[in-house]
Design a protein around this motif. Structure first.
Motif, short mmCIF file in Angstrom:
data_model
loop_
_atom_site.label_atom_id
_atom_site.label_comp_id
_atom_site.label_asym_id
_atom_site.label_seq_id
_atom_site.Cartn_x
_atom_site.Cartn_y
_atom_site.Cartn_z
N GLY A 78 56.92 49.33 47.39
CA GLY A 78 56.35 48.00 47.53
C GLY A 78 57.01 47.01 46.60
O GLY A 78 58.07 47.27 46.03
N ALA A 79 56.38 45.88 46.42
CA ALA A 79 56.88 44.83 45.53
C ALA A 79 55.70 44.00 45.06
O ALA A 79 54.72 43.83 45.79
CB ALA A 79 57.89 43.94 46.25
N TYR A 110 59.30 48.37 43.65
CA TYR A 110 59.01 49.67 43.04
C TYR A 110 58.93 50.75 44.11
O TYR A 110 58.73 50.48 45.30
CB TYR A 110 57.70 49.61 42.26
CG TYR A 110 56.48 49.36 43.11
CD1 TYR A 110 55.79 50.41 43.73
CD2 TYR A 110 56.01 48.06 43.31
CE1 TYR A 110 54.68 50.18 44.52
CE2 TYR A 110 54.89 47.82 44.11
CZ TYR A 110 54.24 48.89 44.71
OH TYR A 110 53.15 48.65 45.51
N VAL A 111 59.10 51.99 43.67
CA VAL A 111 58.95 53.14 44.54
C VAL A 111 58.44 54.30 43.70
O VAL A 111 58.79 54.43 42.53
CB VAL A 111 60.29 53.52 45.23
CG1 VAL A 111 61.35 53.87 44.20
CG2 VAL A 111 60.10 54.69 46.19
N SER A 112 57.59 55.11 44.27
CA SER A 112 57.10 56.30 43.59
C SER A 112 58.27 57.20 43.22
O SER A 112 59.18 57.43 44.01
CB SER A 112 56.13 57.06 44.51
OG SER A 112 55.98 58.38 44.08
N TYR A 162 57.78 46.34 56.76
CA TYR A 162 57.84 45.89 55.38
C TYR A 162 57.51 44.40 55.40
O TYR A 162 58.31 43.57 55.84
CB TYR A 162 59.24 46.13 54.79
CG TYR A 162 59.65 47.59 54.83
CD1 TYR A 162 59.21 48.47 53.84
CD2 TYR A 162 60.47 48.08 55.85
CE1 TYR A 162 59.58 49.81 53.88
CE2 TYR A 162 60.83 49.41 55.89
CZ TYR A 162 60.39 50.28 54.90
OH TYR A 162 60.75 51.61 54.95
N VAL A 163 56.31 44.07 54.97
CA VAL A 163 55.78 42.71 55.07
C VAL A 163 55.84 42.04 53.71
O VAL A 163 55.43 42.63 52.70
CB VAL A 163 54.32 42.72 55.58
CG1 VAL A 163 53.80 41.30 55.74
CG2 VAL A 163 54.22 43.49 56.90
N GLN A 175 53.43 44.30 51.50
CA GLN A 175 52.67 45.43 52.01
C GLN A 175 53.56 46.25 52.94
O GLN A 175 54.38 45.69 53.68
CB GLN A 175 51.42 44.94 52.77
CG GLN A 175 50.46 46.05 53.15
CD GLN A 175 49.13 45.50 53.65
OE1 GLN A 175 48.99 44.32 53.94
NE2 GLN A 175 48.13 46.37 53.74
N VAL A 176 53.41 47.56 52.88
CA VAL A 176 54.08 48.45 53.81
C VAL A 176 53.03 48.98 54.77
O VAL A 176 52.00 49.50 54.35
CB VAL A 176 54.77 49.63 53.09
CG1 VAL A 176 55.48 50.52 54.10
CG2 VAL A 176 55.75 49.12 52.04
N MET A 177 53.29 48.85 56.07
CA MET A 177 52.33 49.28 57.07
C MET A 177 53.03 50.13 58.12
O MET A 177 54.19 49.88 58.46
CB MET A 177 51.66 48.08 57.74
CG MET A 177 51.04 47.10 56.76
SD MET A 177 49.99 45.88 57.57
CE MET A 177 48.48 46.81 57.81
N THR A 178 52.33 51.14 58.63
CA THR A 178 52.88 51.98 59.67
C THR A 178 52.35 51.56 61.03
O THR A 178 51.21 51.14 61.17
CB THR A 178 52.53 53.46 59.43
OG1 THR A 178 51.10 53.60 59.34
CG2 THR A 178 53.17 53.95 58.13
N VAL A 179 53.21 51.66 62.02
CA VAL A 179 52.87 51.33 63.39
C VAL A 179 53.09 52.56 64.25
O VAL A 179 54.15 53.18 64.19
CB VAL A 179 53.75 50.18 63.94
CG1 VAL A 179 53.32 49.81 65.35
CG2 VAL A 179 53.70 48.98 63.02
#
Length: 321
Positions: A78-79, A110-112, A162-163, A175-179
């Motif tokens: 995310g960011a 950032y990323v895990s 990736y919004v 926000q990261v969302m799955t479709v």
């Protein structure tokens, strides 16, 4: 002189990204005025990573120092606005469990660390020199046209959105969302399930509950009177695309609501949406549908990660001079 420089002091680059069932890759020369792409290849099938590694090794035989760049396409990233540890904590993100990069002293991506480790292991036969965040790539794309008025931007890659909201000030929201999760790459889904305990944040907890597609009130106005029964191949594909587009719209609408109602974010009225599609698989009707339903202007453009990464690599080299 350019050809002589290539012969005596070559700086070469291999860029690639995963695109559903293929790996898209390109080889080029790093020159003063940019990256000159010489060859592009598409690797398909279950052994696509192996084929990429083979090509990389072939290149190294001629150009021992070839830089390697790719896009980080995992979901657990995310960011946020701000670049401090306190900014991370505000979003319940543990700084010790994420890798971060600060952009223009204004916002960070950032990323895990668990997710990043999984990604690197997937390409363990390659030595990655550049690993680009989709949010950084998206920002670099829209930055020349940003104004003081915030704009909602979306980078779409089949199954993932990736919004981000940007203005001249920088990042406001992400926000990261799955479709249609069933269409996501199996490796990505396995990584999310296996690594869930070690993540610094819970992506699902950041999303607003979404109604199933069949329960969306506006479907009757937008969807033609067709069913999956007795459809030929083309009609079935059209129906699947329609359902995907509507799921895309529903996720996008949820993300906008999150931006407006979550007190963690700075708020302002959004008038426009810019969608950048990596796969070129979003139906054109989605633009009309967004404009009709959300009363926002909307644009849809294709997005080439190879082109984006080649520009970012040059900027990175210039910054280190």
């Amino acid at each position: 002189m350019g050809k002589l420089q290539r012969y005596w002091w070559p700086k070469t680059l291999l860029l690639f990204y995963l695109n559903e069932e293929t790996i898209e890759a390109a080889f080029g020369y790093i020159e003063k005025d940019g990256v000159s792409i010489e060859v592009r290849q598409t690797f398909e099938g279950k052994k696509r990573e192996h084929k990429l590694v083979e090509w990389y090794k072939e290149i190294l035989q001629t150009y021992p120092k070839t830089y390697l760049a790719t896009m980080l396409d995992t979901a657990n990233q995310g960011a946020i606005s701000g670049c401090s540890k306190q900014d991370l904590e505000k979003f319940d993100i543990k700084s010790s469990l994420v890798h971060t990069i600060c952009i223009e002293d204004s916002w960070l991506a950032y990323v895990s660390l668990v997710e990043m480790k999984w990604f690197e292991n997937k390409y363990k036969s390659l030595t990655l020199d550049f690993l680009f965040s989709p949010f950084v790539m998206l920002y670099d794309k829209v930055k020349p046209n940003l104004t003081n008025t915030p704009i909602l931007t979306v980078l779409h890659q089949k199954g993932v959105l990736y919004v981000a909201v940007f203005s001249k000030e920088g990042l406001w929201f992400s926000q990261v969302m799955t479709v249609s999760e069933a269409s996501l790459d199996d490796d990505m889904l396995e990584s999310e399930e296996d690594d869930d305990i070690g993540l610094a944040f819970d992506l699902d907890s950041m999303e607003t509950d979404i109604e199933p597609i069949s329960e969306v009130d506006t479907l009757d106005d937008f969807k033609e009177d067709i069913t999956s029964e007795n459809l030929d191949t083309d009609e079935e594909a059209e129906l699947e695309l329609l359902e995907y587009d509507l799921d895309f719209f529903d996720r996008l609408k949820s993300s906008i609501e999150n931006f407006y109602h979550n007190d963690l974010y700075k708020h302002d009225f959004l008038e426009a949406i810019a969608i950048y599609d990596i796969d070129a698989q979003i139906g054109k009707d989605i633009v009309r549908y967004i404009e009709d339903e959300l009363f926002m202007s909307c644009s849809l453009q294709t997005f080439d990660p190879i082109e984006s990464m080649s520009k970012l690599v040059i900027k990175d080299f210039e910054s280190k001079k």
